[in-house]
Design a protein around this motif. Structure first.
Motif, PDB file in Angstrom:
ATOM      1  N   TYR A 132       0.836  -1.202   0.000  1.00  0.00           N
ATOM      2  CA  TYR A 132       0.000   0.000   0.000  1.00  0.00           C
ATOM      3  C   TYR A 132       0.873   1.254   0.000  1.00  0.00           C
ATOM      4  O   TYR A 132       0.697   2.160  -0.816  1.00  0.00           O
ATOM      5  CB  TYR A 132      -0.914  -0.018   1.224  1.00  0.00           C
ATOM      6  CG  TYR A 132      -1.645   1.288   1.466  1.00  0.00           C
ATOM      7  CD1 TYR A 132      -2.846   1.563   0.825  1.00  0.00           C
ATOM      8  CD2 TYR A 132      -1.118   2.247   2.339  1.00  0.00           C
ATOM      9  CE1 TYR A 132      -3.511   2.764   1.042  1.00  0.00           C
ATOM     10  CE2 TYR A 132      -1.779   3.448   2.563  1.00  0.00           C
ATOM     11  CZ  TYR A 132      -2.971   3.700   1.914  1.00  0.00           C
ATOM     12  OH  TYR A 132      -3.616   4.880   2.122  1.00  0.00           O
ATOM     13  N   TYR A 175      -9.602   4.075  -8.221  1.00  0.00           N
ATOM     14  CA  TYR A 175      -9.492   2.643  -7.917  1.00  0.00           C
ATOM     15  C   TYR A 175      -8.798   2.408  -6.575  1.00  0.00           C
ATOM     16  O   TYR A 175      -8.937   1.326  -5.984  1.00  0.00           O
ATOM     17  CB  TYR A 175      -8.726   1.915  -9.022  1.00  0.00           C
ATOM     18  CG  TYR A 175      -9.524   1.716 -10.288  1.00  0.00           C
ATOM     19  CD1 TYR A 175     -10.664   0.918 -10.309  1.00  0.00           C
ATOM     20  CD2 TYR A 175      -9.154   2.321 -11.488  1.00  0.00           C
ATOM     21  CE1 TYR A 175     -11.404   0.728 -11.466  1.00  0.00           C
ATOM     22  CE2 TYR A 175      -9.878   2.149 -12.657  1.00  0.00           C
ATOM     23  CZ  TYR A 175     -11.005   1.348 -12.638  1.00  0.00           C
ATOM     24  OH  TYR A 175     -11.736   1.171 -13.787  1.00  0.00           O
ATOM     25  N   LEU A 176      -8.056   3.400  -6.093  1.00  0.00           N
ATOM     26  CA  LEU A 176      -7.381   3.263  -4.806  1.00  0.00           C
ATOM     27  C   LEU A 176      -8.382   3.150  -3.657  1.00  0.00           C
ATOM     28  O   LEU A 176      -8.030   2.684  -2.567  1.00  0.00           O
ATOM     29  CB  LEU A 176      -6.463   4.463  -4.562  1.00  0.00           C
ATOM     30  CG  LEU A 176      -5.196   4.540  -5.416  1.00  0.00           C
ATOM     31  CD1 LEU A 176      -4.480   5.862  -5.180  1.00  0.00           C
ATOM     32  CD2 LEU A 176      -4.260   3.380  -5.108  1.00  0.00           C
ATOM     33  N   CYS A 217       0.028   5.674  -5.067  1.00  0.00           N
ATOM     34  CA  CYS A 217       0.073   6.355  -3.770  1.00  0.00           C
ATOM     35  C   CYS A 217       1.298   7.257  -3.667  1.00  0.00           C
ATOM     36  O   CYS A 217       1.210   8.366  -3.124  1.00  0.00           O
ATOM     37  CB  CYS A 217       0.073   5.325  -2.643  1.00  0.00           C
ATOM     38  SG  CYS A 217      -1.526   4.511  -2.388  1.00  0.00           S
ATOM     39  N   MET A 246      -1.089  -3.375  -8.861  1.00  0.00           N
ATOM     40  CA  MET A 246      -0.641  -2.779  -7.605  1.00  0.00           C
ATOM     41  C   MET A 246      -0.270  -3.848  -6.583  1.00  0.00           C
ATOM     42  O   MET A 246       0.656  -3.669  -5.787  1.00  0.00           O
ATOM     43  CB  MET A 246      -1.739  -1.886  -7.023  1.00  0.00           C
ATOM     44  CG  MET A 246      -2.139  -0.710  -7.883  1.00  0.00           C
ATOM     45  SD  MET A 246      -3.534   0.175  -7.109  1.00  0.00           S
ATOM     46  CE  MET A 246      -4.020   1.275  -8.441  1.00  0.00           C
ATOM     47  N   LEU A 247      -1.018  -4.945  -6.576  1.00  0.00           N
ATOM     48  CA  LEU A 247      -0.826  -6.001  -5.579  1.00  0.00           C
ATOM     49  C   LEU A 247      -0.242  -7.265  -6.200  1.00  0.00           C
ATOM     50  O   LEU A 247      -0.407  -8.360  -5.660  1.00  0.00           O
ATOM     51  CB  LEU A 247      -2.163  -6.317  -4.897  1.00  0.00           C
ATOM     52  CG  LEU A 247      -2.854  -5.165  -4.163  1.00  0.00           C
ATOM     53  CD1 LEU A 247      -4.199  -5.625  -3.592  1.00  0.00           C
ATOM     54  CD2 LEU A 247      -1.973  -4.626  -3.052  1.00  0.00           C
ATOM     55  N   SER A 270     -10.650   1.121  -3.180  1.00  0.00           N
ATOM     56  CA  SER A 270     -10.866  -0.277  -2.772  1.00  0.00           C
ATOM     57  C   SER A 270      -9.573  -0.995  -2.413  1.00  0.00           C
ATOM     58  O   SER A 270      -9.605  -2.185  -2.089  1.00  0.00           O
ATOM     59  CB  SER A 270     -11.575  -1.047  -3.898  1.00  0.00           C
ATOM     60  OG  SER A 270     -10.761  -1.079  -5.061  1.00  0.00           O
ATOM     61  N   LEU A 271      -8.431  -0.295  -2.438  1.00  0.00           N
ATOM     62  CA  LEU A 271      -7.141  -0.960  -2.220  1.00  0.00           C
ATOM     63  C   LEU A 271      -6.995  -1.493  -0.796  1.00  0.00           C
ATOM     64  O   LEU A 271      -6.672  -2.676  -0.591  1.00  0.00           O
ATOM     65  CB  LEU A 271      -5.995   0.000  -2.549  1.00  0.00           C
ATOM     66  CG  LEU A 271      -4.591  -0.624  -2.533  1.00  0.00           C
ATOM     67  CD1 LEU A 271      -4.484  -1.721  -3.579  1.00  0.00           C
ATOM     68  CD2 LEU A 271      -3.528   0.443  -2.773  1.00  0.00           C
ATOM     69  N   SER A 330      -5.818  -2.982  -9.769  1.00  0.00           N
ATOM     70  CA  SER A 330      -5.502  -3.481  -8.425  1.00  0.00           C
ATOM     71  C   SER A 330      -4.526  -4.657  -8.473  1.00  0.00           C
ATOM     72  O   SER A 330      -3.657  -4.781  -7.612  1.00  0.00           O
ATOM     73  CB  SER A 330      -6.792  -3.903  -7.712  1.00  0.00           C
ATOM     74  OG  SER A 330      -7.678  -2.829  -7.593  1.00  0.00           O
ATOM     75  N   ASN A 336       2.947   1.762  -3.171  1.00  0.00           N
ATOM     76  CA  ASN A 336       2.186   1.643  -4.411  1.00  0.00           C
ATOM     77  C   ASN A 336       2.486   2.841  -5.315  1.00  0.00           C
ATOM     78  O   ASN A 336       2.478   3.982  -4.853  1.00  0.00           O
ATOM     79  CB  ASN A 336       0.698   1.601  -4.064  1.00  0.00           C
ATOM     80  CG  ASN A 336      -0.192   1.604  -5.258  1.00  0.00           C
ATOM     81  OD1 ASN A 336      -0.500   2.659  -5.798  1.00  0.00           O
ATOM     82  ND2 ASN A 336      -0.592   0.441  -5.694  1.00  0.00           N
TER      83      ASN A 336
END
Length: 590
Positions: free
Chosen positions: A138, A430-431, A144, A289-290, A433-434, A286, A141
């Motif tokens: 997070y 979209y962040l 971020c 990102m993950l 829901s991160l 997502s 990211n």
């Protein structure tokens, strides 16, 4: 030897104070993470630069207005952003207005939010190793990191959302009135930045209803939660509208939002299909990102294939239907490729480059490749989500505490995206829901015992961090060159009104007044054509101009003379980029 100025020393002292505070609150592993974030953002990206980025000028000018005139004024924002504006006003009143101070404040919010997420993961009994790893995903990211260098609402809103999640989970476990009141306070604080946090009153009230407190305490908390929410929202709503001459932008946004909500009731099947499509596209972002997390999670799941054979088969089928099929239609029928949304991610760059030619995009074949890769990762993430849900149902924990709170939060964040993105198709949303996704996966990581694969996840995490930090550096260097070009023109005696210096420059020098000159709808992105200059350059802008005697651009333009070139190095592309000061030949002849 480089001598530090007063501003640099102040920034250093502010950040050192934050480190000291968190040293007392957290274990050594999390402290290392927080220190790493600060080092990455400050040393590699470079936060120094007294200039606006993306849309943060709207909020920064509200701060400037408070500092200089002692009262709040909004320049057309839809978000409350109350706490950051008030905090920034106090800082800038004491130290003087500077985007550097605003940027440091956002970074502090980001660290604060990362700590909240870490504590939330620890509260659901995730190990220290896994919690640090998932928090790092997070904190570091790429989206971020980029937004942490702005004074926008995204990072502060996410930070307070994370504390809402942590304190709610803690209240669910402890079942004391004091922890519930803290959770309620964090919820109200989250609303004061972005109204979207209102959604989380649903899991909050649901958790209170299913708590083990006495009926009297339950009723008291339910009434207090509802009344305090109504009062706080009404006061902030009035505060925003009363301080804005552009209130039509906000009220139009509200009316379009209500139209969207009524559309759900009128066409529930259409909304469901829209939800699935948005969910599939959202997973493309997502999952990138993950990516380290879903890789190690899928490895762990498949390593237990004999134990979970039926669960794996059902999850694969569901992922193909809910994720693979919508993406295949988008790619091969509608020919829609990544990036599906606007604003930050314009491969290979990351950041809002708001001057003519600011966006450099890969060729279609490269975007197709990126779309396929992100689609594969989205399928894997969809598979992991299905496995996690089925495991919860199998172990009868789907509606247990705190699983119920986290599951409802994730569902609501996905539903919000399906409503919000048709109105404002911006990738940074979209962040939202991160953190719920990370907490959701934290539940399944407990079941599967992920500690042995954390090292592999950290190795996969390195490329993601490198991209995020160097992309942020490219963005900051680009903006420095842009504003250097503008300052050199002004030093030559050129009036700011004769310069098209990009969106933020033009809006600051009279363009904000143009906001009052037309009714800009909530779904409209950009100013009408008559505000954007003559043909053909009006098609290259979405922002208004006063005059274009000089144009600051990232590309050369036909029928324009290059007056000056300011180079800047792009790490992502591995070569020099140029900022051009152009003068249209017609203006030059005049």
């Amino acid at each position: 030897m480089v001598l530090l100025g007063r501003q640099d020393i102040t920034i250093f002292l502010l950040m050192r104070s934050i480190i000291t505070i968190f040293t007392r609150c957290q274990d050594e592993a999390s402290l290392i993470l927080l220190l790493a974030v600060i080092i990455v953002i400050c040393l590699i990206a470079g936060i120094n630069g007294n200039f606006p980025i993306n849309d943060d000028m709207l909020y920064a000018e509200s701060v400037r207005h408070i500092v200089e005139q002692g009262k709040f004024f909004s320049y057309g924002s839809n978000a409350f952003d109350f706490i950051p504006i008030q905090m920034a006003s106090l800082i800038c009143t004491a130290l003087g207005f500077s985007y550097n101070y605003l940027r440091v404040l956002t970074i502090c919010f980001h660290i604060f939010g990362s700590l909240g997420l870490y504590l939330g993961l620890r509260e659901i009994n995730l190990s220290k190793k896994a919690s640090v790893f998932m928090t790092a995903l997070y904190t570091c990211n790429p989206f971020c990191i980029n937004l942490a260098l702005t004074f926008m609402t995204d990072i502060p809103a996410l930070a307070l959302n994370n504390w809402l999640f942590y304190l709610s989970v803690k209240a669910i476990k402890k079942q004391t009135l004091s922890t519930w009141l803290l959770a309620l306070c964090s919820f109200l604080a989250a609303i004061s930045i972005r109204q979207t946090a209102l959604l989380f009153i649903v899991p909050l009230l649901t958790s209170i209803c299913f708590s083990q407190m006495s009926k009297v305490k339950k009723i008291f908390l339910l009434i207090l939660s509802l009344f305090s929410t109504i009062i706080v929202y009404s006061l902030l709503n009035q505060w925003l509208i009363s301080g804005s001459e552009c209130s039509s932008v906000y009220t139009n946004f509200q009316s379009v939002l209500f139209q969207q909500l009524f559309g759900i009731v009128e066409k529930p099947i259409g909304f469901f299909l829209q939800l699935i499509n948005t969910f599939a596209k959202g997973l493309c972002y997502s999952s990138l990102m993950l990516a380290p997390l879903i890789v190690v999670l899928s490895i762990k799941i498949l390593s237990n294939s004999r134990k979970y054979v039926s669960i794996i088969m059902i999850s694969m089928l569901l992922s193909i239907l809910c994720v693979g099929l919508p993406l295949a239609i988008n790619i091969f029928v509608k020919h829609q490729y990544m990036p599906y949304s606007l604003n930050l991610f314009m491969p290979p760059f990351l950041g809002a480059y708001q001057i003519i030619g600011g966006f450099f995009s890969w060729q279609e074949k490269h975007l197709f490749t990126l779309t396929i890769i992100s689609g594969v990762f989205a399928l894997i993430m969809g598979f992991c989500i299905c496995v996690a849900l089925i495991l919860q149902m199998k172990e009868k924990e789907l509606f247990s505490k705190p699983n119920l709170f986290i599951n409802i939060t994730l569902c609501l964040s996905a539903a919000y995206l399906a409503i919000q993105l048709p109105m404002h198709n911006l990738d940074r949303y979209y962040l939202f829901s991160l953190a719920p996704l990370i907490l959701f996966f934290g539940l399944v990581c407990n079941t599967l015992n992920m500690d042995k694969l954390v090292l592999l996840g950290l190795i996969l995490f390195v490329p993601l961090v490198l991209y995020g930090t160097f992309a942020a550096k490219d963005s900051m260097d680009f903006h420095r060159a842009q504003w250097q070009a503008i300052k050199e023109l002004e030093a030559m005696g050129v009036s700011p009104l004769e310069i098209d210096g990009g969106a933020n420059h033009n809006l600051f020098h009279g363009g904000l007044k143009l906001t009052l000159g037309f009714k800009k709808t909530a779904t409209e992105h950009g100013w009408p054509k008559e505000f954007r200059g003559g043909e053909p350059r009006c098609h290259l802008r979405w922002w208004p101009i006063n005059k274009e005697t000089y144009i600051v651009a990232a590309i050369s333009l036909p029928n324009c003379k290059i007056v000056k070139t300011i180079p800047n190095w792009s790490v992502i592309r591995g070569r020099q980029r140029n900022i051009y000061v152009l003068s249209p030949i017609s203006a030059h002849n005049q």
